[in-house]
Design a protein around this motif. Structure first.
Motif, PDB file in Angstrom:
ATOM      1  N   ASP A 256      -1.939  -4.879  -6.461  1.00  0.00           N
ATOM      2  CA  ASP A 256      -1.103  -4.427  -5.348  1.00  0.00           C
ATOM      3  C   ASP A 256      -0.152  -5.516  -4.859  1.00  0.00           C
ATOM      4  O   ASP A 256       0.407  -5.416  -3.761  1.00  0.00           O
TER       5      ASP A 256
ATOM      6  N   ASP B 246      -4.222   2.701  -0.114  1.00  0.00           N
ATOM      7  CA  ASP B 246      -4.824   1.902   0.947  1.00  0.00           C
ATOM      8  C   ASP B 246      -6.297   1.623   0.655  1.00  0.00           C
ATOM      9  O   ASP B 246      -6.787   0.502   0.825  1.00  0.00           O
TER      10      ASP B 246
ATOM     11  N   TYR C  82       0.012   1.975  -4.720  1.00  0.00           N
ATOM     12  CA  TYR C  82       0.156   2.663  -3.442  1.00  0.00           C
ATOM     13  C   TYR C  82      -1.141   3.354  -3.009  1.00  0.00           C
ATOM     14  O   TYR C  82      -1.208   4.573  -2.860  1.00  0.00           O
TER      15      TYR C  82
ATOM     16  N   ILE D 291       0.802  -1.227   0.000  1.00  0.00           N
ATOM     17  CA  ILE D 291       0.000   0.000   0.000  1.00  0.00           C
ATOM     18  C   ILE D 291       0.830   1.269   0.000  1.00  0.00           C
ATOM     19  O   ILE D 291       0.285   2.363  -0.181  1.00  0.00           O
TER      20      ILE D 291
ATOM     21  N   SER E  98      -6.792  -0.932  -2.171  1.00  0.00           N
ATOM     22  CA  SER E  98      -6.391  -2.281  -1.763  1.00  0.00           C
ATOM     23  C   SER E  98      -7.346  -2.892  -0.754  1.00  0.00           C
ATOM     24  O   SER E  98      -7.340  -4.107  -0.551  1.00  0.00           O
TER      25      SER E  98
END
Length: 631
Positions: A295, A568, A566, A220, A571
């Motif tokens: 990811d 959060d 990248y 992340i 993901s």
């Protein structure tokens, strides 16, 4: 009756020549035949308006007159207005193509469900970092083929931006908009607010949720630091499962590969470092496959550091630019009074001539150096003006140089950064006093970074062949201390930022530059000076604007760039769209004040009907002529 193009009514004047032609056409000759004189007598009496009466009785004249009037009126685009009901025949389907839609079967479900909403006329929009219209105003068959061909990206979607694009397509005659998404995350405006706005314009808007909670482990975040002269990469891994996960990671670079394992608790993160980073591409891969592949990988690019062989061409011994370059450890500098016949050994060439300009043969060598991918910096001097430099040399510059300008202000003229970049960062251009400079005009394809307050470029670059030419407008001629009229053009060489800018220039032109220029995130956009072939993680494209939509490495003109997700929120595959759907339901209950349009004012044009009538009259004219035996 209103017209869209009233100027075209002037064509009605074309009937005047037609009338004149018919009035002036030759009259039949009257002959007296003696043998018939006993049968009739001709009474010679003049009749007024006989010619006009004959015109009105001539069917060909009337047909031709009507054709001219009809065509002239049709050119003016006559129309009448009417109130029409907003139609549901046009359906705009917005499909979320963000990274989280790769989880499970979300994207496949979205395209499958979209097929059930197709109507007579359809448009399909992909919601990505920048909306993409896949098809517009097509039938159900073409729209169905388009749904089969689309793929999700690894970006964060701007759902509201895609919906606004759909509203634009439906703004004239209305229709239906269907938004299919997991509604897990987005950038830009809240899509629920945009839905309310669309409905206020009479556009029926439906949200279709395809989310489902699934587990995931992903990378992340990641960043690059420097320690003891080396680059260090820190990577952050997060476990979105409700149990502790053992994460096996493989790190590969040109020096080899290593494996390591992390125990990451439920909804927790773990960090690890790669120290030091090797030059080239370093890949970090989560070995175990899961529901979201975007990811599971991260890439880092460290450009290869090598001494940049630089040729400094000048007819002066002591110049601040030459001194600044000679102090750079990464620059291997050679000097010459002219451009040699062979330049194959050099990556960068700096032209700092003060007392003469390049000869024609030198310009030819410089052109060949650039076309073969060379990098050139031309330092401003009076030798670039029209009376000194050749036209070919001037045409290679990213600016059109004029005469030498001398500001009246004793403190010089103010400078401004036109376009911020890694070259202009940390350089205090506002502290530079410019006493003299070249009046110059930037060329259309040039990129101007720094200019005077009047707009004269002082730092600009553009592409020449496969190479790059930089115009460095800060003349570093120190002048003659014994001559009051021969003073330096500026004080830039006295400031600490002067060698810094030269270090940035040689690093950028030599292929290194700021490390952040080589490590980007999905959704970033890079504009190129010209169309180039770009190798992406999924194929090869030719473009002038690169939209980084996939995780992986991109090769642009011999330069490799790493791109990572990248995110959060993207993901987090445990997030569902229930919160958005609940707000949509509450909105429908709590918004009785929304006034929805149910009709629109339509223009009904008559030009096609007038043209068809003119064609029928022309056919009738041909039949009359044929019946007379004249055809």
């Amino acid at each position: 009756m209103p017209f869209d193009n009233t100027t075209a009514l002037a064509a009605l004047a074309s009937v005047i020549p037609l009338i004149i032609i018919y009035l002036l056409r030759p009259k039949p000759v009257k002959l007296s035949i003696p043998s018939l004189m006993f049968l009739m007598q001709v009474e010679k009496q003049k009749k007024r308006f006989s010619s006009i009466r004959k015109l009105l009785k001539d069917p060909l004249f009337l047909i031709q007159l009507l054709v001219l009037i009809l065509l002239s009126t049709a050119a003016a685009a006559p129309f009448y207005t009417s109130q029409e009901d907003l139609s549901d025949e046009h359906t705009v389907i917005v499909i979320d193509a963000s990274a989280s839609m790769q989880a499970g079967n979300r994207f496949d479900d979205a395209t499958r469900l979209a097929g059930g909403y197709l109507s007579k006329k359809n448009s399909v929009i992909l919601a990505k970092s920048s909306p993409e219209i896949v098809v517009e105003n097509t039938g159900s068959s073409q729209a169905s083929d388009a749904l089969d061909s689309i793929e999700p990206t690894a970006t964060v979607a701007d759902l509201s931006g895609a919906m606004s694009e759909g509203m634009r397509l439906l703004s004239q005659r209305g229709g239906t908009m269907v938004v299919i998404s997991d509604f897990a995350s987005w950038e830009g405006e809240d899509p629920v607010s945009t839905k309310q706005l669309a409905q206020s314009y009479g556009i029926d808007t439906a949200f279709v949720d395809v989310s489902s909670a699934v587990g995931n482990v992903g990378i992340i975040d990641g960043w690059i630091d420097t320690e003891d002269g080396n680059y260090v990469y820190t990577c952050v891994v997060k476990n979105y499962n409700d149990f502790t996960e053992r994460v096996d990671i493989e790190i590969a670079n040109p020096a080899g590969s290593v494996k390591r394992s992390l125990n990451v608790g439920p909804s927790d993160t773990a960090q690890f470092r790669v120290n030091p980073l090797s030059s080239g591409i370093t890949s970090v891969t989560i070995a175990d496959e899961d529901t979201l592949p975007a990811d599971n990988n991260a890439y880092v690019v460290i450009p290869t550091q090598s001494d940049t062989k630089t040729l400094f061409v000048s007819d002066e011994e002591k110049l601040p630019s030459k001194i600044a370059l000679s102090t750079l450890a990464s620059v291997d500098i050679s000097t010459a009074e002219g451009i040699p016949s062979s330049t194959d050994d050099y990556r960068i060439m700096v032209i700092g001539l003060k007392n003469r300009s390049l000869t024609s043969s030198e310009v030819e060598r410089l052109d060949g150096f650039l076309n073969n991918g060379g990098r050139v910096v031309v330092v401003a001097s009076q030798m670039l003006t029209g009376g000194n430099a050749t036209e070919q040399f001037q045409s290679m510059l990213p600016v059109i140089p004029g005469n030498v300008a001398e500001p009246q202000d004793i403190l010089g003229i103010d400078l401004e950064v036109v376009q911020s970049s890694s070259l202009t960062d940390d350089v205090k251009f506002n502290e530079i006093a410019m006493y003299r400079y070249l009046n110059a005009t930037p060329r259309n394809d040039a990129t101007v970074l720094v200019a005077t307050e009047q707009g004269d470029p002082l730092l600009a670059h553009w592409s020449v062949g496969d190479g790059t030419l930089v115009y460095f407008g800060f003349n570093d001629d120190l002048g003659d201390p014994n001559d009051e009229l021969d003073n330096p053009w500026n004080n830039f060489h006295n400031l600490p930022e002067y060698p810094v800018l030269w270090a940035k220039l040689t690093a950028w032109l030599g292929g290194s530059g700021d490390i952040s220029d080589y490590n980007l995130e999905t959704g970033d956009i890079t504009s190129l000076a010209r169309e180039m072939t770009v190798q992406t993680p999924t194929g090869t494209i030719t473009t002038q604007k690169v939209l980084f939509e996939q995780v992986g490495t991109y090769k642009i003109g011999g330069r490799t760039v790493a791109v990572n997700l990248y995110s959060d929120r993207e993901s987090d595959t445990t997030r569902q769209g229930s919160e958005v759907m609940e707000r949509v339901s509450d909105q429908n209950r709590d918004s009785p004040d929304i006034v929805r349009q149910d009709s629109y004012e339509a223009k009904n044009y008559l030009d096609n009907y007038l043209i068809m009538l003119a064609i029928l009259l022309a056919i009738l004219e041909i039949l009359i002529i044929r019946n007379r035996g004249e055809l």
